[in-house]
Design an enzyme around this catalytic site. Structure first.
Site, PDB file in Angstrom:
ATOM      1  N   SER A  10      -1.014  30.442 -16.172  1.00  0.00           N
ATOM      2  CA  SER A  10       0.244  29.935 -16.432  1.00  0.00           C
ATOM      3  C   SER A  10       1.515  30.201 -15.686  1.00  0.00           C
ATOM      4  O   SER A  10       1.500  30.942 -15.531  1.00  0.00           O
ATOM      5  CB  SER A  10       0.120  30.156 -18.450  1.00  0.00           C
ATOM      6  OG  SER A  10       1.529  29.990 -18.244  1.00  0.00           O
ATOM      7  N   HIS A  35      -2.034  25.929 -15.176  1.00  0.00           N
ATOM      8  CA  HIS A  35      -1.914  25.797 -16.679  1.00  0.00           C
ATOM      9  C   HIS A  35      -0.523  25.568 -16.874  1.00  0.00           C
ATOM     10  O   HIS A  35       0.029  26.139 -16.086  1.00  0.00           O
ATOM     11  CB  HIS A  35      -1.905  26.937 -17.909  1.00  0.00           C
ATOM     12  CG  HIS A  35      -2.426  27.038 -19.213  1.00  0.00           C
ATOM     13  ND1 HIS A  35      -2.778  26.071 -19.909  1.00  0.00           N
ATOM     14  CD2 HIS A  35      -0.933  27.046 -19.976  1.00  0.00           C
ATOM     15  CE1 HIS A  35      -2.355  25.916 -20.838  1.00  0.00           C
ATOM     16  NE2 HIS A  35      -0.923  26.067 -21.170  1.00  0.00           N
ATOM     17  N   ASP A  37       3.023  24.774 -19.157  1.00  0.00           N
ATOM     18  CA  ASP A  37       3.661  24.465 -20.276  1.00  0.00           C
ATOM     19  C   ASP A  37       5.376  24.250 -20.508  1.00  0.00           C
ATOM     20  O   ASP A  37       5.493  24.403 -19.677  1.00  0.00           O
ATOM     21  CB  ASP A  37       3.537  26.537 -21.163  1.00  0.00           C
ATOM     22  CG  ASP A  37       2.332  27.403 -20.946  1.00  0.00           C
ATOM     23  OD1 ASP A  37       1.778  27.058 -21.709  1.00  0.00           O
ATOM     24  OD2 ASP A  37       2.165  28.194 -20.448  1.00  0.00           O
ATOM     25  N   MET A  39       7.822  22.629 -23.178  1.00  0.00           N
ATOM     26  CA  MET A  39       8.297  23.270 -24.465  1.00  0.00           C
ATOM     27  C   MET A  39       9.644  22.253 -24.985  1.00  0.00           C
ATOM     28  O   MET A  39      10.233  22.669 -23.247  1.00  0.00           O
ATOM     29  CB  MET A  39       8.390  24.960 -23.821  1.00  0.00           C
ATOM     30  CG  MET A  39       7.894  25.831 -23.760  1.00  0.00           C
ATOM     31  SD  MET A  39       7.843  27.424 -23.882  1.00  0.00           S
ATOM     32  CE  MET A  39       6.177  28.275 -24.097  1.00  0.00           C
ATOM     33  N   HIS A  68      -0.501  22.151 -20.717  1.00  0.00           N
ATOM     34  CA  HIS A  68       0.288  21.915 -22.366  1.00  0.00           C
ATOM     35  C   HIS A  68       1.691  21.628 -23.422  1.00  0.00           C
ATOM     36  O   HIS A  68       2.194  22.342 -22.367  1.00  0.00           O
ATOM     37  CB  HIS A  68      -0.110  23.899 -22.171  1.00  0.00           C
ATOM     38  CG  HIS A  68       0.228  23.952 -24.165  1.00  0.00           C
ATOM     39  ND1 HIS A  68      -0.193  25.391 -24.315  1.00  0.00           N
ATOM     40  CD2 HIS A  68      -0.163  23.832 -25.442  1.00  0.00           C
ATOM     41  CE1 HIS A  68       0.193  26.064 -25.369  1.00  0.00           C
ATOM     42  NE2 HIS A  68       0.489  24.484 -25.909  1.00  0.00           N
ATOM     43  N   MET A  70       4.095  22.086 -25.758  1.00  0.00           N
ATOM     44  CA  MET A  70       4.637  22.314 -27.071  1.00  0.00           C
ATOM     45  C   MET A  70       5.965  21.197 -27.365  1.00  0.00           C
ATOM     46  O   MET A  70       6.811  21.969 -27.047  1.00  0.00           O
ATOM     47  CB  MET A  70       4.756  23.676 -26.755  1.00  0.00           C
ATOM     48  CG  MET A  70       3.682  24.199 -27.218  1.00  0.00           C
ATOM     49  SD  MET A  70       3.920  26.033 -26.159  1.00  0.00           S
ATOM     50  CE  MET A  70       3.330  25.552 -24.322  1.00  0.00           C
ATOM     51  N   MET A 139      -4.666  29.524 -29.518  1.00  0.00           N
ATOM     52  CA  MET A 139      -3.055  29.792 -28.990  1.00  0.00           C
ATOM     53  C   MET A 139      -3.562  30.852 -30.143  1.00  0.00           C
ATOM     54  O   MET A 139      -3.747  31.700 -31.731  1.00  0.00           O
ATOM     55  CB  MET A 139      -2.282  29.771 -29.865  1.00  0.00           C
ATOM     56  CG  MET A 139      -1.655  28.487 -29.396  1.00  0.00           C
ATOM     57  SD  MET A 139      -1.691  28.514 -27.645  1.00  0.00           S
ATOM     58  CE  MET A 139       0.204  30.020 -27.319  1.00  0.00           C
ATOM     59  N   PHE A 145       6.673  31.343 -25.855  1.00  0.00           N
ATOM     60  CA  PHE A 145       7.652  32.934 -25.360  1.00  0.00           C
ATOM     61  C   PHE A 145       5.588  32.946 -24.228  1.00  0.00           C
ATOM     62  O   PHE A 145       4.900  33.810 -24.433  1.00  0.00           O
ATOM     63  CB  PHE A 145       8.071  33.704 -25.292  1.00  0.00           C
ATOM     64  CG  PHE A 145       9.142  33.290 -25.851  1.00  0.00           C
ATOM     65  CD1 PHE A 145      10.604  32.759 -24.727  1.00  0.00           C
ATOM     66  CD2 PHE A 145       9.213  32.994 -27.267  1.00  0.00           C
ATOM     67  CE1 PHE A 145      11.598  31.869 -25.378  1.00  0.00           C
ATOM     68  CE2 PHE A 145      10.673  32.414 -27.814  1.00  0.00           C
ATOM     69  CZ  PHE A 145      11.657  32.380 -27.304  1.00  0.00           C
ATOM     70  N   GLY A 146       5.567  34.050 -22.498  1.00  0.00           N
ATOM     71  CA  GLY A 146       5.060  34.738 -22.099  1.00  0.00           C
ATOM     72  C   GLY A 146       4.849  36.371 -22.300  1.00  0.00           C
ATOM     73  O   GLY A 146       6.092  36.751 -22.831  1.00  0.00           O
ATOM     74  N   ASP A 175      -4.926  31.321 -25.618  1.00  0.00           N
ATOM     75  CA  ASP A 175      -3.829  30.927 -24.449  1.00  0.00           C
ATOM     76  C   ASP A 175      -2.524  32.192 -24.935  1.00  0.00           C
ATOM     77  O   ASP A 175      -2.656  32.094 -26.633  1.00  0.00           O
ATOM     78  CB  ASP A 175      -3.239  29.579 -24.593  1.00  0.00           C
ATOM     79  CG  ASP A 175      -1.942  29.573 -23.925  1.00  0.00           C
ATOM     80  OD1 ASP A 175      -1.239  30.271 -23.097  1.00  0.00           O
ATOM     81  OD2 ASP A 175      -1.220  28.425 -23.954  1.00  0.00           O
ATOM     82  N   GLY A 176      -2.289  33.018 -24.979  1.00  0.00           N
ATOM     83  CA  GLY A 176      -1.605  34.359 -25.195  1.00  0.00           C
ATOM     84  C   GLY A 176      -2.468  35.487 -24.899  1.00  0.00           C
ATOM     85  O   GLY A 176      -2.851  35.909 -25.760  1.00  0.00           O
ATOM     86  N   GLY A 177      -1.820  36.215 -24.378  1.00  0.00           N
ATOM     87  CA  GLY A 177      -1.686  37.663 -24.131  1.00  0.00           C
ATOM     88  C   GLY A 177      -3.423  37.965 -23.833  1.00  0.00           C
ATOM     89  O   GLY A 177      -3.223  39.039 -23.841  1.00  0.00           O
TER      90      GLY A 177
END
Ligand code: DX5
Ligand code: ZN
Length: 218
Positions: A10, A35, A37, A39, A68, A70, A139, A145-146, A175-177
């Site tokens: 990302s 990827h 993001d 927002m 992606h 959002m 998610m 936030f990253g 996606d995420g962590g």
């Protein structure tokens, strides 16, 4: 499963002042997707980039641009992101009342259509749109936030979504962590596309990070 896992760094965690260079570096480092993001400061509490930046990134890589969104409402922006050079356009199931229409619009623009689910959203939201989806994104943090902590509560959802997909040609992205510690858990649960922001960009050697995440899923 190991050969089929795709890594999607990302660029939210990249240095925005050197974005072209950063995209070329992950491309050279062996990523599968880039990827992106997007927002809007409304659907999520952060503002990032628009179609102009996607268009600016496009000439720097031939890899798949995995966009992606959002964004809510999202339908008015689909054409602009398609024209900017996106390959996959993912919208959130929570972004509006007409998910079916949004997915149809993405495919009519000639792009692959994705649906993302927030951590609190049930996989039931997918039930009646499975024939219009090319990718499902689960998610594993609340979007915005990253660098957030991976939510273990989502592993069961990944498993259930994989069951729902059955033999349909639908990718399951998480996606995420996602990093070397969590990658194997999500792949074992059924994911085949891993987004990683900090997991790739927080070290200097992107090729090494991408390789390590891939190796962790073996
Ligand atoms: C969060 C974004 C993610 C995020 C992932 O809203 O959708 O793509 O950048 O970053 P990490 O891997 O650092 O959690
Ligand atoms: Zn994302």
């Amino acid at each position: 499963m190991v050969n089929t896992v795709k890594i999607a760094p990302s660029i939210l965690s990249a240095d925005f002042a050197r974005l072209g260079e950063e995209v070329r570096a992950i491309d050279k480092g062996g990523c599968d997707y880039v990827h992106i993001d997007v927002m809007d400061g409304h659907f999520v509490p952060n503002i990032t980039i628009g179609p102009g930046v996607v268009a600016a990134v496009r000439p720097h890589t031939n890899k798949i641009l995995d966009v992606h969104l959002m964004v809510s409402p999202v339908d008015p922006y689909l054409e602009a992101f398609a024209k900017a050079g996106s390959d996959i356009i993912t919208v959130h199931a929570e972004a509006g009342p007409h998910l079916d229409r949004s997915l149809q619009a993405i495919r009519e623009l000639g792009k692959k259509a994705g649906v993302a689910l927030n951590p609190s959203t049930s996989e039931a939201a997918l039930q009646y749109v499975l024939d219009k989806v090319d990718q499902i994104l689960v998610m594993t943090v609340n979007p915005g936030f990253g660098g957030q902590k991976f939510l273990d509560s989502q592993v069961d959802k990944i498993r259930r979504v994989r069951q729902m997909i059955g033999d349909r040609p639908i990718d399951l992205e998480v996606d995420g962590g996602v990093d070397t510690r969590t990658a194997n858990t999500v792949v074992q649960a059924g994911a085949n596309v891993l987004v990683s922001g900090n997991g790739v960009f927080s070290g200097g050697n992107y090729a090494k990070r991408i390789k390590e995440i891939r190796a962790a899923t073996a």
